[in-house]
Design an enzyme around this catalytic site. Sequence first.
Site, PDB file in Angstrom:
ATOM      1  N   ASP A  24      -6.550  -6.428   5.115  1.00 41.15           N
ATOM      2  CA  ASP A  24      -5.650  -4.898   5.020  1.00 41.15           C
ATOM      3  C   ASP A  24      -5.686  -4.304   6.402  1.00 41.15           C
ATOM      4  O   ASP A  24      -6.819  -3.989   6.956  1.00 41.15           O
ATOM      5  CB  ASP A  24      -6.673  -3.870   4.139  1.00 41.15           C
ATOM      6  CG  ASP A  24      -6.004  -2.764   3.855  1.00 41.15           C
ATOM      7  OD1 ASP A  24      -5.054  -2.325   4.376  1.00 41.15           O
ATOM      8  OD2 ASP A  24      -6.856  -1.966   3.076  1.00 41.15           O
ATOM      9  N   HIS A  61      -8.346   1.052  -3.510  1.00 43.35           N
ATOM     10  CA  HIS A  61      -9.302   0.773  -2.268  1.00 43.35           C
ATOM     11  C   HIS A  61     -10.216   2.246  -2.057  1.00 43.35           C
ATOM     12  O   HIS A  61      -9.451   3.213  -1.590  1.00 43.35           O
ATOM     13  CB  HIS A  61      -8.322   0.396  -1.231  1.00 43.35           C
ATOM     14  CG  HIS A  61      -9.250   0.232  -0.047  1.00 43.35           C
ATOM     15  ND1 HIS A  61      -8.493   0.070   1.332  1.00 43.35           N
ATOM     16  CD2 HIS A  61     -10.475   0.470   0.180  1.00 43.35           C
ATOM     17  CE1 HIS A  61      -9.614  -0.212   2.227  1.00 43.35           C
ATOM     18  NE2 HIS A  61     -10.615  -0.038   1.819  1.00 43.35           N
ATOM     19  N   ASP A  86      -4.638   3.480  -1.642  1.00 40.38           N
ATOM     20  CA  ASP A  86      -5.759   3.954  -0.615  1.00 40.38           C
ATOM     21  C   ASP A  86      -6.308   5.239  -1.054  1.00 40.38           C
ATOM     22  O   ASP A  86      -5.648   6.329  -0.881  1.00 40.38           O
ATOM     23  CB  ASP A  86      -5.326   3.772   0.712  1.00 40.38           C
ATOM     24  CG  ASP A  86      -5.080   2.528   1.307  1.00 40.38           C
ATOM     25  OD1 ASP A  86      -6.027   1.471   1.027  1.00 40.38           O
ATOM     26  OD2 ASP A  86      -3.934   2.183   1.772  1.00 40.38           O
ATOM     27  N   MET A  95      -8.743   8.243  -0.024  1.00 45.61           N
ATOM     28  CA  MET A  95      -9.654   8.607   1.183  1.00 45.61           C
ATOM     29  C   MET A  95     -10.192  10.296   1.062  1.00 45.61           C
ATOM     30  O   MET A  95      -9.369  11.037   0.432  1.00 45.61           O
ATOM     31  CB  MET A  95      -8.741   8.685   2.338  1.00 45.61           C
ATOM     32  CG  MET A  95      -8.135   7.184   2.587  1.00 45.61           C
ATOM     33  SD  MET A  95      -7.274   7.206   3.965  1.00 45.61           S
ATOM     34  CE  MET A  95      -6.438   5.888   4.060  1.00 45.61           C
ATOM     35  N   GLY A 126      -2.734   4.436   8.094  1.00 48.52           N
ATOM     36  CA  GLY A 126      -1.821   3.361   8.160  1.00 48.52           C
ATOM     37  C   GLY A 126      -1.151   3.184   9.558  1.00 48.52           C
ATOM     38  O   GLY A 126      -1.635   3.928  10.490  1.00 48.52           O
ATOM     39  N   MET A 159     -11.031  -5.790   6.428  1.00 56.29           N
ATOM     40  CA  MET A 159     -10.267  -4.656   7.208  1.00 56.29           C
ATOM     41  C   MET A 159      -9.856  -5.398   8.427  1.00 56.29           C
ATOM     42  O   MET A 159     -10.700  -5.681   9.244  1.00 56.29           O
ATOM     43  CB  MET A 159     -11.170  -3.556   7.669  1.00 56.29           C
ATOM     44  CG  MET A 159     -11.405  -2.638   6.210  1.00 56.29           C
ATOM     45  SD  MET A 159     -10.069  -2.150   5.238  1.00 56.29           S
ATOM     46  CE  MET A 159      -8.835  -1.395   6.369  1.00 56.29           C
ATOM     47  N   HIS A 192      -1.498  -1.203  -4.027  1.00 57.06           N
ATOM     48  CA  HIS A 192      -2.738  -1.096  -3.517  1.00 57.06           C
ATOM     49  C   HIS A 192      -2.899   0.458  -3.244  1.00 57.06           C
ATOM     50  O   HIS A 192      -1.616   1.035  -2.671  1.00 57.06           O
ATOM     51  CB  HIS A 192      -2.773  -1.752  -2.215  1.00 57.06           C
ATOM     52  CG  HIS A 192      -3.953  -1.422  -1.250  1.00 57.06           C
ATOM     53  ND1 HIS A 192      -5.110  -2.434  -1.339  1.00 57.06           N
ATOM     54  CD2 HIS A 192      -4.503  -0.616  -0.378  1.00 57.06           C
ATOM     55  CE1 HIS A 192      -6.037  -2.051  -0.479  1.00 57.06           C
ATOM     56  NE2 HIS A 192      -5.499  -1.065   0.104  1.00 57.06           N
ATOM     57  N   MET A 238     -12.058   4.576  -0.547  1.00 57.97           N
ATOM     58  CA  MET A 238     -12.830   4.966   0.998  1.00 57.97           C
ATOM     59  C   MET A 238     -13.452   6.291   0.817  1.00 57.97           C
ATOM     60  O   MET A 238     -12.949   7.460   1.570  1.00 57.97           O
ATOM     61  CB  MET A 238     -11.701   4.956   2.101  1.00 57.97           C
ATOM     62  CG  MET A 238     -11.146   3.544   2.324  1.00 57.97           C
ATOM     63  SD  MET A 238      -9.695   3.539   3.363  1.00 57.97           S
ATOM     64  CE  MET A 238      -8.417   3.239   1.998  1.00 57.97           C
ATOM     65  N   SER A 262       0.867  -1.184  -0.054  1.00 54.08           N
ATOM     66  CA  SER A 262       0.092  -0.179  -0.158  1.00 54.08           C
ATOM     67  C   SER A 262       0.904   1.153  -0.025  1.00 54.08           C
ATOM     68  O   SER A 262       1.767   1.499   0.823  1.00 54.08           O
ATOM     69  CB  SER A 262      -0.984   0.117   1.407  1.00 54.08           C
ATOM     70  OG  SER A 262      -1.448   1.468   1.501  1.00 54.08           O
TER      71      SER A 262
HETATM   72  C1  DX5 Z   1      -6.110   1.880   5.905  1.00 50.14           C
HETATM   73  C2  DX5 Z   1      -5.496   1.507   4.505  1.00 50.14           C
HETATM   74  C3  DX5 Z   1      -4.540   0.601   4.442  1.00 50.14           C
HETATM   75  C4  DX5 Z   1      -3.073   0.889   4.951  1.00 50.14           C
HETATM   76  C5  DX5 Z   1      -2.403  -0.050   5.350  1.00 50.14           C
HETATM   77  O1  DX5 Z   1      -7.278   2.524   5.744  1.00 50.14           O
HETATM   78  O2  DX5 Z   1      -6.743   0.865   3.836  1.00 50.14           O
HETATM   79  O3  DX5 Z   1      -4.161  -0.245   3.032  1.00 50.14           O
HETATM   80  O4  DX5 Z   1      -2.553   1.373   3.955  1.00 50.14           O
HETATM   81  O5  DX5 Z   1      -1.418   0.501   6.221  1.00 50.14           O
HETATM   82  P1  DX5 Z   1      -0.470  -0.789   7.391  1.00 50.14           P
HETATM   83  O6  DX5 Z   1      -0.188  -1.803   6.430  1.00 50.14           O
HETATM   84  O7  DX5 Z   1       0.755   0.256   7.705  1.00 50.14           O
HETATM   85  O8  DX5 Z   1      -1.528  -0.803   8.449  1.00 50.14           O
HETATM   86 ZN    ZN Z   2      -6.635  -0.152   1.768  1.00 53.51          ZN
END
Ligand code: DX5
Ligand code: ZN
Length: 235
Positions: A187, A78, A47, A49, A156, A149, A45, A80, A20
């Site tokens: 994830d 992904h 993310d 947001m 992260g 999740m 991946h 969000m 990610s």
């Molecule tokens: C959180 C994201 C994840 C995140 C994972 O909302 O969807 O993809 O980047 O990060 P780590 O691996 O640091 O938990």
């Molecule tokens: Zn993600």
Amino acid sequence: MNTERKTEEVANGAVQLAPSILAADFTRLGEQVAQAEQAGADRIHVDVMDGHFVPNISFGAPIIQSLRRVTRLPLETHLMISDPDFFLDEFVEAGSDSFLIHWEGNNNLHRTIQRIKGLGKRVGVVINPATPAVVLEEILLDVDSVLIMTVNPGFGHQHFLRTALPKIRRVRQMIEQTNPDCELELDGGIDAATAPLGVAAGANVLVAGSAIFNDGDGVAAAVNRLRAATKLAVN
Ligand code: DX5
Ligand code: ZN
């Protein structure tokens, strides 16, 4: 890693790794993604947001467009965000290969999934930690993947929620019964310690941000370490 070896690994049921980029150093994004690709990562991946659906803002389609130029790996998006339908065309045009859409807050999930398929892209449904496996029952046949999740979405570098493990096992059973080709992805909080737990519970795709991009030994070493950890899973 050569393509032949990778095809063989997938056929053998090897776990796929999806770094990610949320945890990457954005001043060196292209370089870090290339390192992940060379070390054998399977997809990237991304993310997205919007500050509404989750309490954080990340990035949008321009990042996908830039990444498309530096990697041949599939770009997994992904979303969000509120109203994902509104942005699908833009992401497809930028180069997204697949979408992960949350069950939560989407009153038209079936329609969104069909639209993504109509655009010729792969689609997965995502459930948050508090959402039970049972909501997947009527949608499982329509998707290419389920993403569970293992942290609350938005940030992260959070701790893997071990309370998700029974749900992962339950969803693996549901997949075997109704749609065995469906991927089961995790994830959040995935690292060398938690990856074997997730794989043993039935996951076959792991997203990892900080474990890959914040490892002091570098991206390649981190990918290798995580790859090795997936092989330690005991069922
Ligand atoms: C959180 C994201 C994840 C995140 C994972 O909302 O969807 O993809 O980047 O990060 P780590 O691996 O640091 O938990
Ligand atoms: Zn993600």
